[in-house]
Design a protein around this motif. Structure first.
Motif, PDB file in Angstrom:
ATOM      1  N   GLY A   1       0.736  -1.377   0.060  1.00 16.61           N
ATOM      2  CA  GLY A   1       0.146   0.044   0.056  1.00 16.61           C
ATOM      3  C   GLY A   1       0.982   1.123  -0.011  1.00 16.61           C
ATOM      4  O   GLY A   1       2.042   1.275  -0.158  1.00 16.61           O
ATOM      5  N   ARG A   2       0.066   2.429   0.213  1.00 16.92           N
ATOM      6  CA  ARG A   2       0.834   3.588   0.222  1.00 16.92           C
ATOM      7  C   ARG A   2       0.363   4.609   1.444  1.00 16.92           C
ATOM      8  O   ARG A   2      -0.947   4.838   1.569  1.00 16.92           O
ATOM      9  CB  ARG A   2       0.743   4.433  -1.313  1.00 16.92           C
ATOM     10  N   HIS A   3       1.386   4.913   2.207  1.00 19.22           N
ATOM     11  CA  HIS A   3       0.890   5.612   3.523  1.00 19.22           C
ATOM     12  C   HIS A   3       0.513   7.122   2.951  1.00 19.22           C
ATOM     13  O   HIS A   3       0.836   7.686   1.921  1.00 19.22           O
ATOM     14  CB  HIS A   3       2.139   5.673   4.589  1.00 19.22           C
ATOM     15  N   ASN A   4      -0.266   7.744   3.822  1.00 21.25           N
ATOM     16  CA  ASN A   4      -0.548   9.227   3.725  1.00 21.25           C
ATOM     17  C   ASN A   4       0.684  10.030   4.402  1.00 21.25           C
ATOM     18  O   ASN A   4       1.319  10.801   3.884  1.00 21.25           O
ATOM     19  CB  ASN A   4      -1.922   9.730   4.277  1.00 21.25           C
ATOM     20  N   ALA A   5       0.852   9.786   5.761  1.00 23.33           N
ATOM     21  CA  ALA A   5       2.140  10.432   6.501  1.00 23.33           C
ATOM     22  C   ALA A   5       3.355   9.777   5.514  1.00 23.33           C
ATOM     23  O   ALA A   5       3.683   8.659   5.759  1.00 23.33           O
ATOM     24  CB  ALA A   5       2.308  10.136   7.778  1.00 23.33           C
ATOM     25  N   GLY A   6       4.075  10.651   4.924  1.00 25.11           N
ATOM     26  CA  GLY A   6       5.347  10.485   4.325  1.00 25.11           C
ATOM     27  C   GLY A   6       5.026  10.241   2.769  1.00 25.11           C
ATOM     28  O   GLY A   6       6.069  10.057   2.316  1.00 25.11           O
ATOM     29  N   ASP A   7       3.941   9.852   2.456  1.00 27.56           N
ATOM     30  CA  ASP A   7       3.758   9.437   1.014  1.00 27.56           C
ATOM     31  C   ASP A   7       4.305   8.303   0.752  1.00 27.56           C
ATOM     32  O   ASP A   7       4.441   8.217  -0.591  1.00 27.56           O
ATOM     33  CB  ASP A   7       3.905  10.539   0.120  1.00 27.56           C
ATOM     34  N   ASN A   8       5.037   7.502   1.233  1.00 26.98           N
ATOM     35  CA  ASN A   8       5.593   6.181   1.057  1.00 26.98           C
ATOM     36  C   ASN A   8       4.855   5.047   0.850  1.00 26.98           C
ATOM     37  O   ASN A   8       3.996   4.917   1.487  1.00 26.98           O
ATOM     38  CB  ASN A   8       7.052   6.174   1.991  1.00 26.98           C
ATOM     39  N   THR A   9       5.516   4.150  -0.085  1.00 33.16           N
ATOM     40  CA  THR A   9       4.987   2.835  -0.139  1.00 33.16           C
ATOM     41  C   THR A   9       5.376   2.018   1.044  1.00 33.16           C
ATOM     42  O   THR A   9       6.138   2.039   1.719  1.00 33.16           O
ATOM     43  CB  THR A   9       5.452   2.257  -1.385  1.00 33.16           C
TER      44      THR A   9
ATOM     45  N   THR B   1      10.159  -0.039   1.524  1.00 31.35           N
ATOM     46  CA  THR B   1       9.434   1.233   1.102  1.00 31.35           C
ATOM     47  C   THR B   1      10.278   1.813   0.140  1.00 31.35           C
ATOM     48  O   THR B   1      11.348   1.555  -0.286  1.00 31.35           O
ATOM     49  CB  THR B   1       9.369   2.099   2.481  1.00 31.35           C
ATOM     50  N   THR B   2       9.507   2.913  -0.600  1.00 32.30           N
ATOM     51  CA  THR B   2      10.280   3.996  -1.321  1.00 32.30           C
ATOM     52  C   THR B   2       9.284   4.991  -1.507  1.00 32.30           C
ATOM     53  O   THR B   2       8.081   5.279  -1.252  1.00 32.30           O
ATOM     54  CB  THR B   2      10.161   3.085  -2.771  1.00 32.30           C
ATOM     55  N   GLU B   3      10.132   6.090  -2.048  1.00 31.01           N
ATOM     56  CA  GLU B   3       9.429   7.661  -2.275  1.00 31.01           C
ATOM     57  C   GLU B   3       9.004   8.224  -1.126  1.00 31.01           C
ATOM     58  O   GLU B   3       8.178   9.029  -1.130  1.00 31.01           O
ATOM     59  CB  GLU B   3       8.350   7.357  -3.390  1.00 31.01           C
ATOM     60  N   LEU B   4       9.623   8.140   0.146  1.00 30.58           N
ATOM     61  CA  LEU B   4       9.410   9.053   0.975  1.00 30.58           C
ATOM     62  C   LEU B   4       9.623  10.326   0.873  1.00 30.58           C
ATOM     63  O   LEU B   4      10.437  10.689   0.114  1.00 30.58           O
ATOM     64  CB  LEU B   4      10.304   8.606   2.481  1.00 30.58           C
ATOM     65  N   SER B   5       8.589  11.357   1.481  1.00 29.88           N
ATOM     66  CA  SER B   5       8.659  12.785   0.994  1.00 29.88           C
ATOM     67  C   SER B   5       9.809  13.363   1.654  1.00 29.88           C
ATOM     68  O   SER B   5      10.398  13.068   2.809  1.00 29.88           O
ATOM     69  CB  SER B   5       7.301  13.306   1.643  1.00 29.88           C
TER      70      SER B   5
ATOM     71  N   SER C   1      -5.736   7.681   5.532  1.00 27.30           N
ATOM     72  CA  SER C   1      -4.821   8.153   6.316  1.00 27.30           C
ATOM     73  C   SER C   1      -3.720   6.899   6.476  1.00 27.30           C
ATOM     74  O   SER C   1      -2.663   7.196   6.803  1.00 27.30           O
ATOM     75  CB  SER C   1      -5.344   8.212   7.887  1.00 27.30           C
ATOM     76  N   GLN C   2      -3.986   5.593   6.367  1.00 27.12           N
ATOM     77  CA  GLN C   2      -3.286   4.689   6.756  1.00 27.12           C
ATOM     78  C   GLN C   2      -2.794   4.091   5.192  1.00 27.12           C
ATOM     79  O   GLN C   2      -1.488   3.803   4.964  1.00 27.12           O
ATOM     80  CB  GLN C   2      -3.923   3.484   7.138  1.00 27.12           C
ATOM     81  N   ASP C   3      -3.742   3.948   4.037  1.00 26.87           N
ATOM     82  CA  ASP C   3      -3.343   3.769   3.033  1.00 26.87           C
ATOM     83  C   ASP C   3      -4.094   4.365   1.756  1.00 26.87           C
ATOM     84  O   ASP C   3      -5.155   3.993   1.516  1.00 26.87           O
ATOM     85  CB  ASP C   3      -3.689   1.975   2.906  1.00 26.87           C
ATOM     86  N   GLN C   4      -3.205   5.075   1.249  1.00 25.40           N
ATOM     87  CA  GLN C   4      -4.022   5.860   0.248  1.00 25.40           C
ATOM     88  C   GLN C   4      -4.692   5.192  -0.929  1.00 25.40           C
ATOM     89  O   GLN C   4      -5.514   5.530  -1.405  1.00 25.40           O
ATOM     90  CB  GLN C   4      -3.019   7.081  -0.705  1.00 25.40           C
ATOM     91  N   TRP C   5      -4.066   4.140  -1.306  1.00 19.62           N
ATOM     92  CA  TRP C   5      -4.374   3.269  -2.381  1.00 19.62           C
ATOM     93  C   TRP C   5      -5.658   2.335  -1.920  1.00 19.62           C
ATOM     94  O   TRP C   5      -6.230   1.795  -3.034  1.00 19.62           O
ATOM     95  CB  TRP C   5      -3.126   2.457  -3.004  1.00 19.62           C
ATOM     96  N   GLY C   6      -5.665   2.083  -0.931  1.00 16.22           N
ATOM     97  CA  GLY C   6      -6.568   0.947  -0.485  1.00 16.22           C
ATOM     98  C   GLY C   6      -6.282  -0.385  -0.900  1.00 16.22           C
ATOM     99  O   GLY C   6      -7.314  -1.439  -1.245  1.00 16.22           O
TER     100      GLY C   6
END
Length: 311
Positions: free
Chosen positions: A233-241, A256-260, A279-284
């Motif tokens: 998934g992809r988090h909201n806080a930090g926008d990282n996978t 993980t990757t692509e941390l803000s 909040s937990q998983d932007q992609w669902g």
């Protein structure tokens, strides 16, 4: 903005009771490289990092041995040591030449919960290489997350003594804090603290080259037989996978990757309600967060608090 004396996260050191099995997993499956070994101790590097190692494993009762941070030069290191002395922080040892692998000059302290932190400079670096396209191995250590029974006190210790900043927080619907993401540089977080029933390791996170490498890495670890406990998934806080697995020792580890990377002058922390899916998983795409999933990362009680590791 006042210059922080802590520059970046260097490495994590763990003691594990199944040392050979854990070392085999991290080298043959997770994608780290053993660069030095002693009796019952293994130093593991990431191919994409100039740090001499990013993970140290030691054969012993399960615990966090320490977490290491870099400081930019001896003047900053001495200034940090003086600051912590003035503030009454408990030292493990004073600034000195470090005799372990990689060397350098540094000191160690206990944080507010009793974890050992090392601050160092002038250590040997290694030649990093560019991770190849589609190569499913970590580029570096991204962040370390602790469980704490005293969430806000623990986070405040890092703010007060190390000048960390809270980037974002996860909260319950009633406004109570559940997790704080904390930074010592523009990366969204190098340390995070989660509310837990006791003090322990929540997880270690390893940065991949990109989305393609992160997905291929997750598939590789699934095929190794390790259990994915949450993701992808992809988090909201930090926008990282995220893709979380259990190591053979029962520690949670993440690809993980692509941390803000933040514009610190203009960043305003968010308070994200955990009851909202995004909040937990932007992609669902991951399982909905639940008490069962959360419990997987409570881990065993850390028996190393206020006890200096032997190495």
């Amino acid at each position: 903005m006042t210059k922080r004396l802590v520059a970046h996260l260097r490495y994590a050191a763990l003691a594990v009771p199944n040392f050979e099995e854990e070392r085999d997993f991290f080298t043959n499956y997770w994608g780290l490289t053993e660069v030095h070994a002693e009796e019952g101790v293994s130093y593991l590097a990431a191919e994409g990092s100039t740090e001499p190692f990013i993970l140290r494993l030691r054969d012993d009762e399960k615990r966090i041995d320490l977490v290491g941070f870099a400081v930019d030069g001896r003047d900053d290191l001495q200034a940090l040591a003086d600051k912590l002395h003035t503030e009454g922080v408990q030292f493990v040892h004073e600034p000195q030449e470090l005799t372990g692998f990689g060397g350098g000059y540094g000191f160690r302290v206990f944080d507010g919960d009793g974890r050992v932190l090392e601050f160092s400079t002038g250590y040997q670096t290694r030649t990093a290489r560019k991770i190849r396209e589609r190569e499913p191995i970590p580029a570096k250590l991204s962040h370390v997350v602790f469980n704490s029974a005293n969430l806000n006190d623990t986070a405040q210790w890092y703010v007060d003594h190390l000048d960390f900043s809270i980037s974002d927080s996860l909260i319950r619907p009633d406004g109570g804090e559940m997790m704080h993401f904390m930074r010592c540089n523009p990366n969204h977080h190098s340390v995070a603290v989660a509310m837990g029933p006791h003090h322990s390791l929540h997880h270690l996170s390893f940065e991949m080259r990109g989305i393609e490498e992160w997905m291929r890495g997750a598939g590789k670890i699934l095929r190794s037989g390790a259990r994915m406990i949450w993701g992808p998934g992809r988090h909201n806080a930090g926008d990282n996978t995220f893709a979380y697995f259990l190591s053979p020792a029962g520690n949670t580890i993440e690809y993980t990757t692509e941390l803000s990377v933040l514009d610190e002058e203009n960043w305003e922390p968010h308070r994200l309600d955990i009851s909202q899916l995004s909040s937990q998983d932007q992609w669902g795409t991951a399982q909905a967060m639940s008490e069962i999933i959360a419990r997987e990362s409570f881990n065993d009680i850390d028996k190393g608090l206020f006890v200096a590791p032997p190495a």
